[in-house]
Motif scaffolding. Structure first.
Motif, PDB file in Angstrom:
ATOM      1  N   PRO A  15      -2.437  -3.499  -0.957  1.00 55.69           N
ATOM      2  CA  PRO A  15      -1.729  -4.389  -0.676  1.00 55.69           C
ATOM      3  C   PRO A  15      -0.982  -4.977  -1.660  1.00 55.69           C
ATOM      4  O   PRO A  15      -1.572  -5.602  -2.721  1.00 55.69           O
ATOM      5  CB  PRO A  15      -1.917  -4.945   0.447  1.00 55.69           C
ATOM      6  N   THR A  16       0.220  -5.908  -1.665  1.00 52.13           N
ATOM      7  CA  THR A  16       1.284  -6.282  -1.985  1.00 52.13           C
ATOM      8  C   THR A  16      -0.301  -7.412  -2.392  1.00 52.13           C
ATOM      9  O   THR A  16      -0.810  -7.643  -1.595  1.00 52.13           O
ATOM     10  CB  THR A  16       2.724  -6.394  -1.713  1.00 52.13           C
ATOM     11  N   THR A  17       0.503  -8.292  -4.100  1.00 47.89           N
ATOM     12  CA  THR A  17      -0.824  -9.745  -4.092  1.00 47.89           C
ATOM     13  C   THR A  17      -2.477  -9.082  -4.491  1.00 47.89           C
ATOM     14  O   THR A  17      -3.258  -9.546  -4.738  1.00 47.89           O
ATOM     15  CB  THR A  17      -0.254 -10.465  -3.735  1.00 47.89           C
ATOM     16  N   GLY A 103      -0.210   1.550  -7.304  1.00 44.85           N
ATOM     17  CA  GLY A 103       0.911   1.127  -7.010  1.00 44.85           C
ATOM     18  C   GLY A 103       0.360   0.476  -5.012  1.00 44.85           C
ATOM     19  O   GLY A 103      -0.541   1.153  -5.025  1.00 44.85           O
ATOM     20  N   GLY A 104       1.435  -0.315  -4.818  1.00 44.94           N
ATOM     21  CA  GLY A 104       1.477   0.198  -2.753  1.00 44.94           C
ATOM     22  C   GLY A 104       2.137   0.676  -1.820  1.00 44.94           C
ATOM     23  O   GLY A 104       2.424   0.439  -0.856  1.00 44.94           O
ATOM     24  N   THR A 105       3.025   1.927  -2.763  1.00 44.17           N
ATOM     25  CA  THR A 105       3.796   2.363  -1.845  1.00 44.17           C
ATOM     26  C   THR A 105       3.212   3.961  -1.038  1.00 44.17           C
ATOM     27  O   THR A 105       3.132   5.023  -1.982  1.00 44.17           O
ATOM     28  CB  THR A 105       5.424   3.509  -3.164  1.00 44.17           C
ATOM     29  N   SER A 106       2.436   3.475  -0.050  1.00 41.07           N
ATOM     30  CA  SER A 106       1.608   4.553   0.886  1.00 41.07           C
ATOM     31  C   SER A 106       2.319   5.880   0.627  1.00 41.07           C
ATOM     32  O   SER A 106       1.703   7.375   0.583  1.00 41.07           O
ATOM     33  CB  SER A 106       1.335   3.847   2.447  1.00 41.07           C
ATOM     34  N   PHE A 107       3.279   6.144   0.858  1.00 33.54           N
ATOM     35  CA  PHE A 107       4.034   7.690   1.011  1.00 33.54           C
ATOM     36  C   PHE A 107       4.271   8.159  -0.401  1.00 33.54           C
ATOM     37  O   PHE A 107       4.345   9.842  -0.112  1.00 33.54           O
ATOM     38  CB  PHE A 107       6.237   7.444   1.516  1.00 33.54           C
ATOM     39  N   LYS A 276       0.953  -5.688   5.816  1.00 33.00           N
ATOM     40  CA  LYS A 276      -0.131  -5.501   7.336  1.00 33.00           C
ATOM     41  C   LYS A 276       0.378  -4.282   6.993  1.00 33.00           C
ATOM     42  O   LYS A 276      -0.651  -3.463   7.124  1.00 33.00           O
ATOM     43  CB  LYS A 276       0.136  -6.134   8.215  1.00 33.00           C
ATOM     44  N   ARG A 277       1.201  -3.541   6.838  1.00 30.01           N
ATOM     45  CA  ARG A 277       1.743  -1.716   6.868  1.00 30.01           C
ATOM     46  C   ARG A 277       1.325  -0.830   6.043  1.00 30.01           C
ATOM     47  O   ARG A 277       0.198  -0.100   6.433  1.00 30.01           O
ATOM     48  CB  ARG A 277       3.346  -2.277   7.308  1.00 30.01           C
ATOM     49  N   TRP A 281      -2.145   1.387   6.402  1.00 32.49           N
ATOM     50  CA  TRP A 281      -2.182   2.722   6.213  1.00 32.49           C
ATOM     51  C   TRP A 281      -3.551   3.243   4.942  1.00 32.49           C
ATOM     52  O   TRP A 281      -4.609   4.196   5.454  1.00 32.49           O
ATOM     53  CB  TRP A 281      -1.463   2.931   5.120  1.00 32.49           C
ATOM     54  N   LEU A 282      -3.959   1.951   4.161  1.00 29.49           N
ATOM     55  CA  LEU A 282      -5.042   1.816   3.872  1.00 29.49           C
ATOM     56  C   LEU A 282      -6.223   2.373   4.012  1.00 29.49           C
ATOM     57  O   LEU A 282      -7.538   3.018   3.667  1.00 29.49           O
ATOM     58  CB  LEU A 282      -5.485   1.064   2.614  1.00 29.49           C
TER      59      LEU A 282
END
Length: 305
Positions: A15-17, A103-107, A276-277, A281-282
């Motif tokens: 996730p971010t950070t 990165g953090g872009t799950s899609f 949180k999203r 996903w992770l």
């Protein structure tokens, strides 16, 4: 001792950070890598402070590919990303480099691993048409249009997700078939083993980092960056670039819709919701090395297994 990579692709997620960039740099200090950004915000030029883009010194020493490849008004799809990322992976192997997708872009990660449906390719005329519709009608109205055409897709896509809404409408416009009809028969983009590393600090720690980072952004000229973006007549609040967390709130402030204190509050809340999203996903990833804190030796051991 040099690491034998045997054409393995590394997914460095979190996730971010969570500290993904720092770990990617540590790995680059250990052996020859090619860092490939998997971030739908870092693709945009001129959006540096609010996206927490690595600074120029870091990028010069440790280049991250697929950063600064689009103007904020440009359309860039998951299909575009998989094409570009796959080209970078091939270049990495040709140069005997270990490709680390960070990165953090799950899609984007999901599209690489599991593939995308065979959909009609976008074109400049079509992009222009739907960008104009987005600007004139807004996301909510276009989402209502999508409900009539493809209720199944509309139920999956959030009413504020401008990029996915316009893409679903564009698919129908180009092919005469709905997105739901065309989805299926997916095939992985990557024909090599994938090893996944997930950085997942405690949520309370992530929340503290998010607040600290956004306050730092504000102190480093974030509002000035958005003021510069607003001078571009091609940009408006419904574009994916401007809907990025932080930019949306700053845009509203500069429009006089909210106060300065509200920018900070709303942006921090929105970033925590994004976190949180991403974390949710992770948690579905069962075949990854999960780390609460960076442990470079554990990561190296995992890569070499």
């Amino acid at each position: 001792m040099p690491i034998q990579i045997n054409k393995t692709v590394i997914f460095l997620m979190g996730p971010t950070t969570s500290g993904k960039t720092d770990l990617a740099i540590q790995l680059s200090q250990q052996f020859k890598t090619r860092l490939i950004s998997v971030d739908s915000a870092l693709i945009y030029k001129g959006m540096d402070i609010g996206t927490a883009k690595p600074d120029k010194v870091i990028l010069k020493k440790y280049p991250h590919h697929l950063i600064d490849i689009c103007n904020p008004e440009d359309s860039y799809s998951a299909f575009d990303f998989t094409h570009d990322a796959n080209a970078q992976i091939k270049t990495a192997f040709a140069n005997n480099e270990l490709p680390i997708l960070v990165g953090g872009t799950s899609f984007y990660f999901h599209a690489l691993e599991y593939g995308l449906s065979k959909l009609p390719k976008s074109n400049p005329k079509s992009k222009k048409k739907f960008n104009q519709l987005l600007k004139s009608k807004g996301t909510i109205a276009l989402h209502q249009n999508l409900k009539k055409i493809d209720p199944q897709a509309a139920n999956r896509i959030h009413p504020n997700d401008a990029q996915r809404i316009t893409r679903a409408l564009e698919v129908f416009d180009l092919s005469g078939k709905t997105l739901s009809e065309l989805q299926g028969n997916k095939k992985s983009i990557i024909n090599h083993p994938i090893k996944k590393i997930i950085l997942m600090p405690e949520r309370s720690e992530l929340h503290q980092r998010i607040e600290k980072r956004f306050l730092s952004m504000m102190g480093n000229g974030f509002l000035g960056e958005v003021k510069t973006l607003k001078q571009n007549p091609n940009l408006h609040e419904n574009l994916p670039a401007i809907r990025c967390v932080g930019y949306r709130q700053a845009w509203q402030y500069l429009n006089g819709e909210i106060g300065k204190a509200e920018i900070i509050e709303k942006a921090i809340i929105a970033t925590r919701q994004l976190c949180k999203r991403q974390s949710t996903w992770l948690k579905s990833e069962t075949d990854a090395l999960l780390l609460q804190n960076t442990d470079i030796q554990q990561v190296l051991d995992f890569i070499q297994l």
